[in-house]
Design a protein around this motif. Structure first.
Motif, PDB file in Angstrom:
ATOM      1  N   ASP A  71      47.803  36.484  51.449  1.00 22.05           N
ATOM      2  CA  ASP A  71      47.530  35.568  50.347  1.00 22.05           C
ATOM      3  C   ASP A  71      47.071  34.208  50.879  1.00 22.05           C
ATOM      4  O   ASP A  71      46.176  33.573  50.311  1.00 22.05           O
ATOM      5  CB  ASP A  71      48.779  35.389  49.485  1.00 22.05           C
ATOM      6  CG  ASP A  71      49.150  36.655  48.740  1.00 22.05           C
ATOM      7  OD1 ASP A  71      48.250  37.455  48.453  1.00 22.05           O
ATOM      8  OD2 ASP A  71      50.345  36.846  48.466  1.00 22.05           O
ATOM      9  N   GLN A  74      43.475  34.565  51.967  1.00 21.94           N
ATOM     10  CA  GLN A  74      42.536  34.648  50.854  1.00 21.94           C
ATOM     11  C   GLN A  74      42.203  33.259  50.323  1.00 21.94           C
ATOM     12  O   GLN A  74      41.041  32.948  50.046  1.00 21.94           O
ATOM     13  CB  GLN A  74      43.106  35.512  49.734  1.00 21.94           C
ATOM     14  CG  GLN A  74      42.144  35.725  48.563  1.00 21.94           C
ATOM     15  CD  GLN A  74      40.894  36.498  48.969  1.00 21.94           C
ATOM     16  OE1 GLN A  74      40.974  37.511  49.658  1.00 21.94           O
ATOM     17  NE2 GLN A  74      39.730  36.036  48.533  1.00 21.94           N
ATOM     18  N   GLN A 116      40.790  44.675  48.026  1.00 18.30           N
ATOM     19  CA  GLN A 116      41.256  43.353  47.614  1.00 18.30           C
ATOM     20  C   GLN A 116      41.147  43.194  46.102  1.00 18.30           C
ATOM     21  O   GLN A 116      42.043  42.642  45.451  1.00 18.30           O
ATOM     22  CB  GLN A 116      40.443  42.269  48.327  1.00 18.30           C
ATOM     23  CG  GLN A 116      40.872  40.846  48.041  1.00 18.30           C
ATOM     24  CD  GLN A 116      42.208  40.506  48.683  1.00 18.30           C
ATOM     25  OE1 GLN A 116      42.756  41.272  49.460  1.00 18.30           O
ATOM     26  NE2 GLN A 116      42.739  39.351  48.333  1.00 18.30           N
ATOM     27  N   SER A 120      44.343  42.610  43.499  1.00 16.71           N
ATOM     28  CA  SER A 120      44.493  41.274  42.929  1.00 16.71           C
ATOM     29  C   SER A 120      44.065  41.143  41.472  1.00 16.71           C
ATOM     30  O   SER A 120      44.395  40.143  40.827  1.00 16.71           O
ATOM     31  CB  SER A 120      43.695  40.266  43.765  1.00 16.71           C
ATOM     32  OG  SER A 120      42.314  40.572  43.708  1.00 16.71           O
TER      33      SER A 120
END
Length: 291
Positions: A71, A74, A116, A120
């Protein structure tokens, strides 16, 4: 544009430096000075570069408010992506490196990006967007530069499902006219990809001033258009693209179209039969029978 050092994450690291442990300060200083390096590092590589343990890296990330290192990366990736110029992107990817198996690398990057997205995506927001696409009497789809082909793709296929669809090019100043005189209950969808053209930011502001509903599709939680959105859908990529990466947003659009089509029932069939008749009467599409 907000620079990397002005972003809340980086400011938090800088402002909290005095409260960190000595090893935490080493990590913080390294991240502040080398965000473009850190974004490509594993916990092991970052620990080695700072001469600390991996446990120290994990603790540091937790203290910064993240659930995990992925996280943290990202968020850092989104920051770096927004700042990179075209030349920077080429330098980061080692395009001149001999013997690189770029086809295989690109496939693996796309797989990572889709993973991803799967991990998410906010499905509650996605389903609410489907509701809006179904309920709104008219839909205007807007894109610019790299996002215009995606907007055209979405608008074109929406026309195979329902009526009252318009696709607009955000770089055309006549777009302001079209949005200004659009019906008050129009739903505007703006698709924006990094590095976020200013014309799309202006259009997003204009749409909200008009009181219309705005849905923003973007590739980052840091997209500046998100601030003006009634609803936003973020399709993040794990890797920083050289020239762009439409895969995740396109995948999300395909899902929205399928969900939307399923809501029309018999009306979808009637709508598509009308289109097919027009195709045949005007010889629009290839037909094996007439070949």
């Amino acid at each position: 544009m907000v620079t990397i050092q002005e972003h809340p994450l980086m400011k938090k690291i800088a402002e909290n430096r005095s409260s960190l442990t000595p090893k935490g300060r080493i990590l913080g200083d390294y991240i502040l000075k080398n965000p473009r390096k850190v974004v490509f590092m594993t916990t092991k590589e970052l620990a080695a570069a700072c001469e600390v343990s991996e446990a120290t890296v994990v603790r540091f990330v937790g203290q910064a408010g993240f659930d995990g290192y992925s996280d943290f990366l990202q968020t850092l990736r989104d920051l770096v992506d927004t700042e990179l110029t075209l030349a920077d992107r080429v330098d980061l990817t080692n395009l001149n490196k001999p013997g690189a198996n770029r086809f295989q690398q690109e496939i693996f990057r796309e797989i990572d990006n889709l993973k991803q997205l799967y991990k998410s995506v906010d499905m509650d927001s996605v389903n609410e967007v489907v509701d809006r696409l179904y309920q709104s009497p008219a839909l205007y789809i807007v894109g610019s530069r790299a996002s215009y082909p995606i907007a055209h793709y979405m608008g074109w296929l929406l026309g195979k499902i329902r009526q009252n669809i318009r696709t607009l090019k955000g770089s055309d100043t006549a777009c302001i006219d079209c949005l200004t005189i659009a019906p008050a209950d129009t739903l505007v969808v703006i698709i924006a990809t990094s590095r976020y053209p200013n014309e799309l930011i202006r259009l997003a502001k204009h749409v909200r001033r008009l009181g219309q509903k705005l849905v923003v599709f973007s590739d980052s939680a840091l997209c500046p258009l998100n601030n003006f959105a009634t609803l936003k859908l973020v399709a993040p990529s794990k890797h920083i693209p050289v020239f762009g990466n439409p895969t995740n947003i396109t995948c999300l659009i395909n899902y929205l179209l399928l969900e939307l089509a399923g809501r029309y029932g018999d009306r979808l069939k009637a709508h598509q039969e009308k289109l097919e008749q027009a195709y045949r009467e005007n010889d629009i599409l290839f037909n094996l029978d007439t070949f």
